[in-house]
Design an enzyme around this catalytic site. Sequence first.
Site, PDB file in Angstrom:
ATOM      1  N   ASP A  42      79.273  24.541  23.775  1.00 10.49           N
ATOM      2  CA  ASP A  42      78.139  24.976  24.602  1.00 10.49           C
ATOM      3  C   ASP A  42      78.039  24.107  25.926  1.00 10.49           C
ATOM      4  O   ASP A  42      78.599  23.055  25.730  1.00 10.49           O
ATOM      5  CB  ASP A  42      77.049  25.396  23.817  1.00 10.49           C
ATOM      6  N   ASN A  74      65.408  25.461  14.975  1.00  8.23           N
ATOM      7  CA  ASN A  74      65.094  26.691  14.776  1.00  8.23           C
ATOM      8  C   ASN A  74      66.154  27.483  14.069  1.00  8.23           C
ATOM      9  O   ASN A  74      66.344  28.660  14.302  1.00  8.23           O
ATOM     10  CB  ASN A  74      64.597  27.336  16.174  1.00  8.23           C
ATOM     11  N   HIS A 102      69.350  27.373  15.098  1.00  7.98           N
ATOM     12  CA  HIS A 102      70.691  27.604  16.271  1.00  7.98           C
ATOM     13  C   HIS A 102      71.860  26.864  15.768  1.00  7.98           C
ATOM     14  O   HIS A 102      71.787  25.609  15.456  1.00  7.98           O
ATOM     15  CB  HIS A 102      70.108  27.463  17.642  1.00  7.98           C
ATOM     16  N   GLU A 109      70.870  31.174  19.544  1.00  5.85           N
ATOM     17  CA  GLU A 109      69.482  31.097  19.164  1.00  5.85           C
ATOM     18  C   GLU A 109      69.099  32.273  18.063  1.00  5.85           C
ATOM     19  O   GLU A 109      69.804  33.223  18.151  1.00  5.85           O
ATOM     20  CB  GLU A 109      68.424  31.400  20.533  1.00  5.85           C
TER      21      GLU A 109
HETATM   22  C1  GLP Z   1      71.619  21.436  20.948  1.00  8.06           C
HETATM   23  C2  GLP Z   1      73.081  21.812  20.764  1.00  8.06           C
HETATM   24  C3  GLP Z   1      73.485  22.341  19.359  1.00  8.06           C
HETATM   25  C4  GLP Z   1      72.899  20.906  18.434  1.00  8.06           C
HETATM   26  C5  GLP Z   1      71.307  20.756  18.544  1.00  8.06           C
HETATM   27  C6  GLP Z   1      70.774  19.935  17.528  1.00  8.06           C
HETATM   28  O1  GLP Z   1      70.725  22.400  21.177  1.00  8.06           O
HETATM   29  N1  GLP Z   1      73.301  22.904  21.536  1.00  8.06           N
HETATM   30  O2  GLP Z   1      74.852  22.481  19.348  1.00  8.06           O
HETATM   31  O3  GLP Z   1      73.456  21.067  17.271  1.00  8.06           O
HETATM   32  O4  GLP Z   1      71.030  20.627  19.651  1.00  8.06           O
HETATM   33  O5  GLP Z   1      70.713  18.722  18.166  1.00  8.06           O
HETATM   34  P1  GLP Z   1      70.453  17.365  17.458  1.00  8.06           P
HETATM   35  O6  GLP Z   1      71.699  17.089  16.896  1.00  8.06           O
HETATM   36  O7  GLP Z   1      70.392  16.251  18.428  1.00  8.06           O
HETATM   37  O8  GLP Z   1      69.313  17.518  16.455  1.00  8.06           O
END
Ligand code: GLP
Length: 259
Positions: free
Chosen positions: A82, A153, A155, A160
């Site tokens: 993404d 959440n 995702h 989402e």
């Molecule tokens: C972002 C990314 C996800 C990731 C998530 C969790 O939103 N788009 O791919 O898994 O955050 O982030 P973190 O690993 O910093 O908790």
Amino acid sequence: MSHNFQRSPGVVNLRLWENAERASNYVAHQIAELIIAQQKIGESAVLGLATGNTPKAVYQELVRLHRHDGLSFANVVSFNLDEYYPILPGDKNSYNYFMHEHLFKHIDIAPENIHIPQGNCATDAVSELCSDYEAKIAGVGGLDLQLLGIGRNGHVGFNEPGSTLDSTTRLVELHPVTRNDAQADFGSLDRVPVQAISMGMATIIQAKRILLLALGERKSEIINKAINGAITPEVPGSMLRHLPHVEYVVDREAGAGVL
Ligand code: GLP
């Protein structure tokens, strides 16, 4: 090493590690083994890559393997999950910047093999960019291994709550929890983009193997929901759990409520 692993149909494949370092090293070594196995048969390794804090130590270990053990990424083709939209590729908060800082600039991957959704694509070109992204993944034979984190959440990528299993790469609206979690990076909430381009759930589950990594206490509630709660698009990470090619790789803190 303390882990519990099951691979029966209908059962969640859960690998529980005593700490974040071991969980991250496990994932890094799975990726390295795939790359080497593909090199031996003269094939590319097609990797689906993730951003966020969670995979940082995985990338650090892969860089170490490159520098000290001679692991080459010359046969790697990568597709990131993404990117924020809109965002300039050089913006410090872009996933493009993140990937170059944490991985690509330290290894020998060919620049033309790197794919990240283009965050500064013109609005009227986004849907074509998304179908091209799908076509490029299909064109190299699909993802061999997809690395995932999970948002608080539920995702995965930027799929989402509400994302269904038939979703493909598309422009999405970011959830308030996601934007809130990103505000520290951007400096304030109003600077966090309201949209992103994300691979879909269908894109992700077509990968031959999926490793969903979750680390630390702040992920324990969502990991418990994803593994023990309802299987629902409201928690996209829950919809992966009975797929035999998916492993949830979790450290002791994130897995505290699971067993
Ligand atoms: C972002 C990314 C996800 C990731 C998530 C969790 O939103 N788009 O791919 O898994 O955050 O982030 P973190 O690993 O910093 O908790």
